[in-house]
Design a protein around this motif. Structure first.
Motif, PDB file in Angstrom:
ATOM      1  N   ILE A  79       0.857  -1.185   0.000  1.00 26.88           N
ATOM      2  CA  ILE A  79       0.000   0.000   0.000  1.00 26.88           C
ATOM      3  C   ILE A  79       0.897   1.241   0.000  1.00 26.88           C
ATOM      4  O   ILE A  79       1.640   1.489   0.954  1.00 26.88           O
ATOM      5  CB  ILE A  79      -0.933   0.023   1.220  1.00 26.88           C
ATOM      6  N   LEU A  82      -3.260   5.539   1.120  1.00 30.66           N
ATOM      7  CA  LEU A  82      -4.675   5.268   1.391  1.00 30.66           C
ATOM      8  C   LEU A  82      -5.333   6.608   1.700  1.00 30.66           C
ATOM      9  O   LEU A  82      -4.999   7.245   2.703  1.00 30.66           O
ATOM     10  CB  LEU A  82      -4.834   4.278   2.537  1.00 30.66           C
ATOM     11  N   VAL A  91      -7.140   3.661  -2.781  1.00 29.14           N
ATOM     12  CA  VAL A  91      -5.934   2.957  -2.335  1.00 29.14           C
ATOM     13  C   VAL A  91      -4.998   2.819  -3.533  1.00 29.14           C
ATOM     14  O   VAL A  91      -5.406   2.325  -4.590  1.00 29.14           O
ATOM     15  CB  VAL A  91      -6.269   1.570  -1.752  1.00 29.14           C
TER      16      VAL A  91
END
Length: 451
Positions: A79, A82, A91
Motif C-alpha cells: 500500500i 490510502l 488505495v
C-alpha cells in the motif's frame, strides 16, 4: 462504570440517529473511519484469499534458512497511499514482481465483498502502480456533485461516475460525441447539464432542435444561433462550414513556418493562435439527428444529403477550427441513409442511456467497446439519467448526471447571456428575444430561425 455505559449508549444512539437522518454526514465521519479500519485489518488475509499474493523472493528464503529464522509467507501488493474520500476510499498499490493490473481488476468483485464495500474499481496509473477506488454506497442513486471540480477551457463536469469520480466532457480531448437513448431515458437532462456547464465559458453555442425547438429554445439567450426545422438547420450548417474555411485561412496566415520559428509557435489549430487572434470556439448541439436524416420526397432527399455532408465535413475538419459536435438521438444506424456510418465513425465520445434493444446499444459501442453493450441494455427503466460513457480507447464507465430542471438551465443561461458572442456567419440565425430576463415575451417577434 455506570457513567461509562451511559456515555457509550448515548454515543451509539447518536451514531444511529446520524446514520438515519444524515447518511452523508455519517459516511464522512464514522463510515470512512470504519472502512479504513476494515481495509487495514483484513488486507493481508483478503489478498491471500483472492490470490493476489506472490511467493517470497529466493533471497529471502535463503536468508531465512541461513539465519535459522521462520520461512517468510506470501507477499501482498504494498500500500503506497490510502486516501479517504467523500464516497469511500482510494488505495494506491505497488504490485509485486509477477503481478499484473488485470489481476486486481479480475478480483474486484471479491474485494468488494471482502472489504464490505459497495463497489470496487481499479485502473493502472503506470507500470507497477494500480489505483483502487472503493465506494461505500451507491453514488448513482442520488447524484451529488462535489462542491469543487477541476475546471479548464472547454472542459465541463457533467456527471458522476460509479466509482465516485467526476465525469468530464473535455472537448479538446474528445472533440465530437454521440448521445443515444430511448424516450424518457434522461438525454434531455444530460443535455441541459452540458449547456449549463458551457454557459459561463467563452464559447458560442449553436442549437439544432427539429422538435419545434421545445428543448433548446427556452435556453435561447445563451445561443448564438438556433434552428427548429431542417431547412434552417441546413443553412446553419453551411454557415458553419464557411466559418471553418475562414478560420483555416487565419491559421494558415499565422503559421510563418521558417527555420528560426520555434516548433511551439507554429499554429496548427485555434489554440496555437495568439489570444487576440483566436476565434471563439463553437459547440453545435443537435437534439434529434434522425429528423435531419429522414426524407419523404426528392427535394427533402437533396436537403438531407446537404445536411449530412455538412455534418461529416464538420466532424472531419472542424476540430482544428474550434467547432465541436454534440449529436443526440434515439437511434443512429445505417437505416438513416448513406453517410450516417461515416459520421458516426468521427464521433469519438459515446454515451448511451437506456435503449430499447441491443441493436441500438451496438450503434454506440459495438465498434469500440463490446463489453459496454451488455451494460447499456441492462439499465433499468426507473433509473432515468443512468448512462454508459465510453470512447474509442475501449474504456467505459457508468455515469449519471444530476437532475437539472429546465427552469434551472434557463436561469443559468439567462445569467450568462452577456457571454453570448456575435458571430457574423451566424447573425441571420441569432434568436431575437424581448421581454423579461427570465422568459421571452409571448408577443416577441419570431427569430429568423423560426420564421
Amino acid at each position: 462504570m455506570t457513567g461509562f455505559t451511559v456515555c457509550l449508549v448515548l454515543v451509539v444512539a447518536a451514531v444511529g440517529l446520524l446514520r438515519w437522518r444524515r447518511p452523508a454526514w455519517w459516511r464522512l465521519t464514522f463510515g470512512v473511519a470504519l472502512a479504513v479500519v476494515r481495509v487495514l485489518v483484513r488486507y493481508g488475509s483478503v489478498m491471500d484469499a483472492c490470490g493476489l499474493t506472490v511467493p517470497p523472493a529466493r533471497w529471502r528464503l535463503a536468508l531465512a534458512r541461513a539465519t535459522n529464522r521462520p520461512i517468510p509467507g506470501p507477499r501482498a501488493p504494498r500500500i503506497l497511499r490510502l486516501r479517504p474520500t467523500r464516497t469511500g476510499l482510494v488505495v494506491r498499490l505497488k504490485l509485486r514482481p509477477g503481478q499484473d493490473a488485470f489481476d486486481i481488476a479480475a478480483a474486484s468483485d471479491r474485494l468488494r465483498h471482502s472489504f464490505s464495500m459497495y463497489g470496487v474499481t481499479s485502473r493502472e496509473l503506470h507500470s507497477g502502480v494500480v489505483e483502487v477506488r472503493m465506494t461505500g454506497y451507491d453514488v448513482l442513486k442520488r447524484v451529488q456533485m462535489p462542491a469543487e471540480t477541476e475546471t479548464r477551457t472547454m472542459r465541463v463536469p457533467v456527471a458522476l461516475r460509479q466509482d465516485g469520480s467526476v465525469h468530464y466532457r473535455d472537448y479538446r480531448a474528445i472533440p465530437h460525441a454521440l448521445t443515444l437513448g430511448a424516450t424518457e431515458s434522461g438525454k434531455s437532462v444530460y443535455q441541459r447539464k452540458l449547456v449549463a456547464g458551457l454557459a459561463p465559458m467563452d464559447v458560442a453555442l449553436v442549437g439544432i432542435d427539429c422538435k419545434q425547438g421545445v428543448e433548446l429554445f427556452p435556453l435561447a439567450r445563451r445561443f448564438s444561433a438556433l434552428a427548429d426545422n431542417p431547412d434552417t438547420a441546413a443553412d446553419v450548417l453551411d454557415a458553419l462550414v464557411a466559418r471553418m474555411e475562414r478560420i483555416y485561412q487565419v491559421i494558415r496566415a499565422q503559421q510563418r513556418i521558417a527555420a528560426d520559428v520555434p516548433d511551439a509557435e507554429i499554429a496548427a489549430d485555434i489554440w496555437d493562435l495568439p489570444s487576440d487572434l483566436r476565434p471563439t470556439p463553437v459547440v453545435v448541439l443537435v437534439d434529434e439527428v434522425a429528423e435531419l436524416a429522414l426524407y419523404a420526397n426528392k427535394d427533402e432527399e437533396k436537403r438531407r444529403d446537404r445536411i449530412i455532408t455538412a455534418l461529416v465535413r464538420l466532424a472531419q475538419l472542424g476540430r482544428a477550427a474550434g467547432i465541436y459536435l454534440e449529436i443526440c438521438g434515439q437511434r443512429f444506424g445505417s437505416e438513416l441513409g448513406k453517410g450516417i456510418t461515416m459520421l458516426r465513425a468521427q464521433l469519438t465520445g459515446r454515451t448511451a442511456h437506456r435503449v430499447n434493444d441491443e441493436t441500438s446499444a451496438n450503434m454506440a459501442f459495438g465498434d469500440i467497446a463490446p463489453d459496454a453493450v451488455l451494460a447499456a441494455i441492462q439499465i433499468p427503466a426507473e433509473m432515468r439519467g443512468l448512462a454508459i460513457a465510453g470512447d474509442s480507447s475501449g474504456g467505459w464507465h457508468r455515469i449519471r448526471a444530476p437532475h437539472t430542471s429546465l427552469r434551472q438551465a434557463v436561469n443559468i443561461c439567462n445569467r450568462h447571456a452577456d457571454r453570448t458572442p456575435d458571430l457574423p456567419e451566424l447573425a441571420p440565425f441569432r434568436p431575437a428575444l424581448s421581454g423579461s430576463a427570465d422568459a421571452p415575451s409571448p408577443t416577441a417577434k419570431p427569430s429568423p430561425a423560426t420564421a
